[in-house]
Design a protein around this motif. Sequence first.
Motif, PDB file in Angstrom:
ATOM      1  N   ILE A   1      12.504  14.900  12.102  1.00  0.00           N
ATOM      2  CA  ILE A   1      12.390  14.500  11.212  1.00  0.00           C
ATOM      3  C   ILE A   1      11.155  15.524  10.106  1.00  0.00           C
ATOM      4  CG2 ILE A   1      11.396  12.113   9.177  1.00  0.00           C
ATOM      5  CD1 ILE A   1      12.664  10.610  11.464  1.00  0.00           C
ATOM      6  N   TRP A   2       9.803  15.140  11.154  1.00  0.00           N
ATOM      7  CA  TRP A   2       8.688  16.106  10.767  1.00  0.00           C
ATOM      8  C   TRP A   2       9.503  18.498   9.888  1.00  0.00           C
ATOM      9  CZ3 TRP A   2       6.117  15.095   7.282  1.00  0.00           C
ATOM     10  CH2 TRP A   2       4.800  14.674   7.485  1.00  0.00           C
ATOM     11  N   LEU A   3      10.120  18.112  11.285  1.00  0.00           N
ATOM     12  CA  LEU A   3      10.728  20.180  11.289  1.00  0.00           C
ATOM     13  C   LEU A   3      12.107  19.851  10.027  1.00  0.00           C
ATOM     14  CD1 LEU A   3      11.718  22.438  11.871  1.00  0.00           C
ATOM     15  CD2 LEU A   3      13.334  22.037  13.892  1.00  0.00           C
TER      16      LEU A   3
ATOM     17  N   ILE B   1       1.179  -1.176  -0.233  1.00  0.00           N
ATOM     18  CA  ILE B   1       0.356  -0.032  -0.066  1.00  0.00           C
ATOM     19  C   ILE B   1       0.396   1.188  -0.106  1.00  0.00           C
ATOM     20  CG2 ILE B   1      -1.898   1.458   1.637  1.00  0.00           C
ATOM     21  CD1 ILE B   1      -2.727  -0.851   1.893  1.00  0.00           C
ATOM     22  N   GLU B   2       1.720   1.056   0.745  1.00  0.00           N
ATOM     23  CA  GLU B   2       2.521   2.764   0.560  1.00  0.00           C
ATOM     24  C   GLU B   2       3.301   2.670  -0.660  1.00  0.00           C
ATOM     25  OE1 GLU B   2       2.496  -0.171   3.157  1.00  0.00           O
ATOM     26  OE2 GLU B   2       1.510   1.272   4.838  1.00  0.00           O
ATOM     27  N   LEU B   3       3.711   1.022  -1.567  1.00  0.00           N
ATOM     28  CA  LEU B   3       4.882   1.000  -2.416  1.00  0.00           C
ATOM     29  C   LEU B   3       3.798   1.715  -3.337  1.00  0.00           C
ATOM     30  CD1 LEU B   3       6.739   0.614  -4.242  1.00  0.00           C
ATOM     31  CD2 LEU B   3       5.347  -1.652  -4.359  1.00  0.00           C
ATOM     32  N   TYR B   4       2.731   2.076  -3.529  1.00  0.00           N
ATOM     33  CA  TYR B   4       1.609   2.646  -4.539  1.00  0.00           C
ATOM     34  C   TYR B   4       1.620   3.868  -3.967  1.00  0.00           C
ATOM     35  CZ  TYR B   4       0.589  -1.770  -6.216  1.00  0.00           C
ATOM     36  OH  TYR B   4      -0.034  -3.207  -7.407  1.00  0.00           O
TER      37      TYR B   4
ATOM     38  N   LEU C   1       5.024   8.046   4.938  1.00  0.00           N
ATOM     39  CA  LEU C   1       5.118   7.159   5.339  1.00  0.00           C
ATOM     40  C   LEU C   1       5.775   5.566   6.420  1.00  0.00           C
ATOM     41  CD1 LEU C   1       5.003   6.344   1.623  1.00  0.00           C
ATOM     42  CD2 LEU C   1       3.054   5.653   3.287  1.00  0.00           C
ATOM     43  N   TYR C   2       7.253   6.778   7.078  1.00  0.00           N
ATOM     44  CA  TYR C   2       8.218   6.518   7.709  1.00  0.00           C
ATOM     45  C   TYR C   2       7.915   6.550   9.446  1.00  0.00           C
ATOM     46  CZ  TYR C   2      12.854   6.320  10.307  1.00  0.00           C
ATOM     47  OH  TYR C   2      13.425   5.438  10.971  1.00  0.00           O
ATOM     48  N   LEU C   3       7.011   7.881   9.158  1.00  0.00           N
ATOM     49  CA  LEU C   3       6.682   7.935  10.395  1.00  0.00           C
ATOM     50  C   LEU C   3       5.181   7.625  10.960  1.00  0.00           C
ATOM     51  CD1 LEU C   3       7.906  11.586  10.098  1.00  0.00           C
ATOM     52  CD2 LEU C   3       9.120   9.469  11.236  1.00  0.00           C
ATOM     53  N   ARG C   4       4.603   6.975  10.145  1.00  0.00           N
ATOM     54  CA  ARG C   4       3.042   6.686  10.115  1.00  0.00           C
ATOM     55  C   ARG C   4       2.385   5.534  11.292  1.00  0.00           C
ATOM     56  NH1 ARG C   4      -0.965   2.730   8.267  1.00  0.00           N
ATOM     57  NH2 ARG C   4      -2.921   3.520   9.141  1.00  0.00           N
ATOM     58  N   ASN C   5       3.282   4.977  11.743  1.00  0.00           N
ATOM     59  CA  ASN C   5       2.183   4.335  13.129  1.00  0.00           C
ATOM     60  C   ASN C   5       3.741   4.604  14.042  1.00  0.00           C
ATOM     61  OD1 ASN C   5       0.364   2.543  12.157  1.00  0.00           O
ATOM     62  ND2 ASN C   5       1.985   1.690  10.483  1.00  0.00           N
ATOM     63  N   LYS C   6       3.926   5.680  14.313  1.00  0.00           N
ATOM     64  CA  LYS C   6       5.752   5.244  15.732  1.00  0.00           C
ATOM     65  C   LYS C   6       4.819   6.484  16.377  1.00  0.00           C
ATOM     66  CE  LYS C   6      10.308   4.965  13.005  1.00  0.00           C
ATOM     67  NZ  LYS C   6       9.479   4.210  11.814  1.00  0.00           N
TER      68      LYS C   6
ATOM     69  N   ALA D   1       7.574  15.083   1.447  1.00  0.00           N
ATOM     70  CA  ALA D   1       6.277  14.894   2.809  1.00  0.00           C
ATOM     71  C   ALA D   1       5.261  13.739   3.149  1.00  0.00           C
ATOM     72  CB  ALA D   1       5.583  16.053   2.413  1.00  0.00           C
ATOM     73  N   MET D   2       5.270  13.049   2.006  1.00  0.00           N
ATOM     74  CA  MET D   2       4.853  11.844   1.245  1.00  0.00           C
ATOM     75  C   MET D   2       5.989  10.480   2.035  1.00  0.00           C
ATOM     76  SD  MET D   2       2.763   9.368   1.053  1.00  0.00           S
ATOM     77  CE  MET D   2       1.203   9.928   0.542  1.00  0.00           C
ATOM     78  N   ALA D   3       7.082  10.768   1.732  1.00  0.00           N
ATOM     79  CA  ALA D   3       7.902   9.703   2.438  1.00  0.00           C
ATOM     80  C   ALA D   3       8.299   9.740   3.487  1.00  0.00           C
ATOM     81  CB  ALA D   3       9.223   9.843   1.680  1.00  0.00           C
ATOM     82  N   ALA D   4       7.851  10.556   4.882  1.00  0.00           N
ATOM     83  CA  ALA D   4       8.269  11.218   5.852  1.00  0.00           C
ATOM     84  C   ALA D   4       7.135  10.613   6.655  1.00  0.00           C
ATOM     85  CB  ALA D   4       8.459  12.510   6.464  1.00  0.00           C
TER      86      ALA D   4
END
Length: 216
Positions: A159-161, A86-89, A145-150, A140-143
Motif C-alpha cells: 500500500i505504501w509502495l 481525530i483522524e477526520l480533523y 491513517l488507514y495503516l496507522r495501527n496495522k 500519504a495522510m490517507a494511507a
Amino acid sequence: MKNKFLKIGAMVSLLLLIVFIFLATNIWGVDGGIYFDEKIISSVHENINPSIKGFMVLLSFLGSAKFYFILAPFLILYLVKKKHIIELYALLISILGSYGLNELLKLFFGRHRPYEYFLVQQKGFSFPSGHAMITLSFYAMAAYLYLRNKELNLKKSLIWLVTIVFIGLVGFSRIYLGVHWPTDIVAGFSAGYIWLYLCILGVESTHKRRYKKLQT
C-alpha cells in the motif's frame, strides 16, 4: 517504534526544508528554468505520445482539487461512521492546510509557468507545484491513517509502495504536460512532506494526550 519514525521524519523534514529554501532563493526573480529544469522538461517533450498524454491528463486530474471534492466526502463519511474524529480533523487539515499554504507560497514567489511547453492550459503561478504538494500531503495522510495501527507486513508495504509511486507519477504528469518546471515539483514534494509530517505529529500527540487522560 513510532517515536523512532517521528524522529526520522523530523530529520527528513529539516533536510527538505533546506532543499525548499535553496530552490526558493534561486528561483527568485528568475524568468525561466534553473539548474536541471530546461534539460529535463525539454527531454521529456522530445518524446510526447498522444496516448501517454491522455494517461498523464488522468493522473493530473486524480491530483486535482476537482477530484478531491469527489473523493473527500466518502473518506469523511467513513471516518465519521468509524467515530475516528481525530483522524477526520487530520485529513481535513492535511488537505485544506496544504491547499491554503500552497496558494500563499505561489502568490509570494510569483514564478511563471513554462508556457512554451504547455500541452494543456493552466492558470496561476508555478512555484511550488500544488499538485505535488497537496497530492503528497493528502494521499500519504490517507494511507497513514488507514495503516496507522496495522502491523508491518507485505500488504502494508505494498500500500505504501503504490501510494509513493502514484504520488511520484502525479508529479511527473505535471512536467509531462508542461505546466511546471521540475524544480516546482521538487519544491512541492518538499513542502508537502513537511506539512504531512506536522499533521502526523499532531495526530500522534493528540492520541498520546488522550491516552494519558484515560489512564488518570
